[in-house]
Design an enzyme around this catalytic site. Structure first.
Site, mmCIF file in Angstrom:
data_model
loop_
_atom_site.group_PDB
_atom_site.id
_atom_site.type_symbol
_atom_site.label_atom_id
_atom_site.label_comp_id
_atom_site.label_asym_id
_atom_site.label_seq_id
_atom_site.Cartn_x
_atom_site.Cartn_y
_atom_site.Cartn_z
ATOM 1 N N GLU A 168 0.637 -1.093 0.060
ATOM 2 C CA GLU A 168 0.019 0.006 0.037
ATOM 3 C C GLU A 168 0.917 1.116 -0.010
ATOM 4 O O GLU A 168 0.792 1.997 0.962
ATOM 5 C CB GLU A 168 -1.004 -0.083 1.016
ATOM 6 N N GLU A 366 -4.573 -9.125 1.022
ATOM 7 C CA GLU A 366 -5.290 -8.840 2.390
ATOM 8 C C GLU A 366 -6.824 -8.868 1.932
ATOM 9 O O GLU A 366 -7.228 -8.145 1.093
ATOM 10 C CB GLU A 366 -4.572 -7.635 2.992
HETATM 11 C C1 BGP Z 1 -4.229 -2.783 5.584
HETATM 12 C C2 BGP Z 1 -2.592 -2.877 5.964
HETATM 13 C C3 BGP Z 1 -2.320 -3.837 7.067
HETATM 14 C C4 BGP Z 1 -3.208 -3.986 8.169
HETATM 15 C C5 BGP Z 1 -4.778 -3.833 7.685
HETATM 16 C C6 BGP Z 1 -6.023 -3.535 8.628
HETATM 17 O O1 BGP Z 1 -4.338 -1.402 4.963
HETATM 18 O O2 BGP Z 1 -1.864 -3.338 4.875
HETATM 19 O O3 BGP Z 1 -1.155 -3.536 7.604
HETATM 20 O O4 BGP Z 1 -3.180 -2.980 9.143
HETATM 21 O O5 BGP Z 1 -4.871 -2.758 6.547
HETATM 22 O O6 BGP Z 1 -6.208 -2.215 8.818
HETATM 23 P P1 BGP Z 1 -6.211 -1.629 10.180
HETATM 24 O O7 BGP Z 1 -5.069 -2.247 10.938
HETATM 25 O O8 BGP Z 1 -6.206 -0.177 10.112
HETATM 26 O O9 BGP Z 1 -7.316 -2.062 11.020
#
Ligand code: BGP
Length: 472
Positions: A168, A366
């Site tokens: 990202e 993800e």
């Molecule tokens: C994505 C990231 C992850 C992870 C995930 C969940 O955007 O790549 O690193 O953190 O989001 O989101 P959050 O952790 O903000 O709940």
């Protein structure tokens, strides 16, 4: 209803270095941007938890690998912590202790039958480079990054076949310099542009390097394009969706996959006075070194409408000039995270890539569900009964499998995350894992109900799903 999962379709799980490792063994000067943010604004991190201990993966990675083996996981993505890998950027000196740790983790994964997939940067921008060079504002950081990548490939190319340049890449500068909602809170749209551009260039340069060495394997980038849905078919709402897509999706997808920025991007930059420094030689490099494949992170749909208010031209430019976020009434929500749940998103994203990006090979790197206060779902034996997660994964995966049936070139699904882990600011508030992590000193690990369910999915390659509206 039953859906068959193709034999070679990857079912894996993901995480990142900074969200799991902890600071054990970290040396002076090895802070990342996340570490510095945590040190500067600990009070914004939920209950004060952050990267300092995380899941203590540095010391307990073998426990995680054992659990991966137990549930027959075949693929695991994580990152190398750039800020810990190097000791001296200018002289190119590697921290041999940390490099050995990476070797040990890779060896443990491989011994357990788990294929490692590695990302060169999952927000782990070294603070030293942020402070001395203003991070990705500087062309010099592109060179340091390529030098780092060269060292990583040289050491691990025989152990890793799937590489990603960034996770990202748009995120840090969007939160810090475009929205100015995160440390160091500096609104600067041109800096946002420059960082985006330098990360595109850095990807092309690293792809070039990887190919020139003739390494076996594939190199791509993990992006988080948002599936944009316009409120209506009116030209105004449609234009809002197009502009959102341009500024937050195409800004990476076009140069990385097609090798160039779209004409409309240059046109809007000119009209809006957006500036960043580039040279023709770089654009040529971007054109010649597109990625082999993409990782796509997907959590929620983005809904937009035409802006209702006139833009204040005295304010710094923000793409919001062209859109307004639209909350669909009656939408299903993950209230812990504040994100809409819309499983068909994966089908729509698959078709978007198929139609607009030459059906390039890709995988979901993800997708998952963060849930607050999960201990309330623990049964008497201490196992979290996370049926909501099973439901979430099942519905999303079913839409993805349908897209594959319709010709999408999607190679797999990686759940976020293998274990609970630290989130930026939300810390351990929302739990994502198949494995629960207790926040005690031992960071005790236990498999959740979803882990057994995922194992069955991996073993049987059959997805059983309720035949409801969501999958028709
Ligand atoms: C994505 C990231 C992850 C992870 C995930 C969940 O955007 O790549 O690193 O953190 O989001 O989101 P959050 O952790 O903000 O709940």
């Amino acid at each position: 209803m039953q859906l068959t999962i193709p034999k070679d379709f990857i079912l894996g799980a993901a995480s990142s270095a900074w969200q799991t490792e902890g600071w054990k063994g970290k040396k002076e000067g090895q802070d990342s941007y996340l570490d510095s943010w945590y040190k500067n604004e600990k009070f914004v991190w939920h209950n004060g938890y952050g990267p300092a201990v995380a899941t203590n993966f540095m010391e307990q990675y073998q426990d995680d690998v054992d659990m991966m083996q137990k549930i027959h996981l075949t693929h695991y993505r994580t990152s190398i912590n750039w800020s810990r890998f190097m000791i001296d950027y200018e002289k190119g000196v590697v921290d041999e202790d940390y490099a050995q740790h990476i070797d040990d983790v890779l060896d443990a994964l491989i011994a357990a039958g788990v294929e490692p997939m590695l990302c060169l940067e999952h927000y782990e921008l070294p603070t030293f480079l942020l402070e001395k060079y203003d991070g990705w504002s500087s062309r010099k950081v592109v060179d340091f990054y390529v030098q780092y990548a060269a060292e990583v490939f040289k050491r691990y190319h025989h152990k890793v076949k799937y590489w990603f340049t960034f996770n990202e890449p748009i995120v840090i500068q969007t939160r810090c310099y475009l929205d100015a909602i995160r440390w160091p809170h500096e609104q600067n749209t041109n800096k946002w542009m420059q960082w985006n551009y330098h990360k595109v260039l850095a990807t092309a340069k690293v792809v070039e390097l990887f190919k020139s060495k003739g390494y076996e394997g594939q190199i791509g980038c993990v992006l988080n394009p948002e599936m944009v849905y316009a409120r209506s078919s009116s030209p105004e709402d449609q234009k809002a969706a197009e502009m959102y897509d341009l500024f937050f999706n195409r800004i990476y997808l076009d140069p990385l996959v097609h090798g160039s920025y779209p004409e409309v991007f240059w046109k809007v930059c000119k009209e809006e006075g957006l500036e960043f420094t580039y040279i023709q030689e770089d654009l040529d490099c971007i054109a010649q070194n597109t990625v082999d494949f993409l990782g796509i992170n997907q959590y929620y749909p983005k809904r937009v409408r035409a802006p209702r208010y006139q833009w204040n031209n005295q304010a710094p430019f923000h793409p919001e000039k062209f859109y307004e976020t639209f909350d669909l009434p009656g939408r299903q929500m993950n209230n812990s995270r504040g994100w809409e749940i819309y499983p068909k998103l994966l089908f729509d994203m698959a078709m978007y890539i198929k139609e607009r990006y030459n059906n390039i090979p890709w995988l979901i790197t993800e997708n998952g569900m963060g849930r607050e206060n999960e201990e309330q779902f623990m049964d008497a034996s201490g196992v979290v009964q996370d049926d909501y997660r099973i439901d979430f994964i099942g519905k999303h995966l079913s839409w993805l499998l349908r897209a594959v049936e319709q010709g999408a070139n999607c190679k797999g699904y990686m759940l976020w995350a293998f274990t609970d882990c630290v989130s930026p600011m939300n810390a351990f508030k929302n739990r994502y894992g198949l494995v629960r992590i207790e926040l005690n000193q031992e960071r005790t690990r236990t498999l959740k109900k979803s882990a057994a369910w995922y194992q069955q999915l991996i073993d049987q390659r059959i997805l059983e799903i309720e035949d409801d509206e969501a999958v028709k």
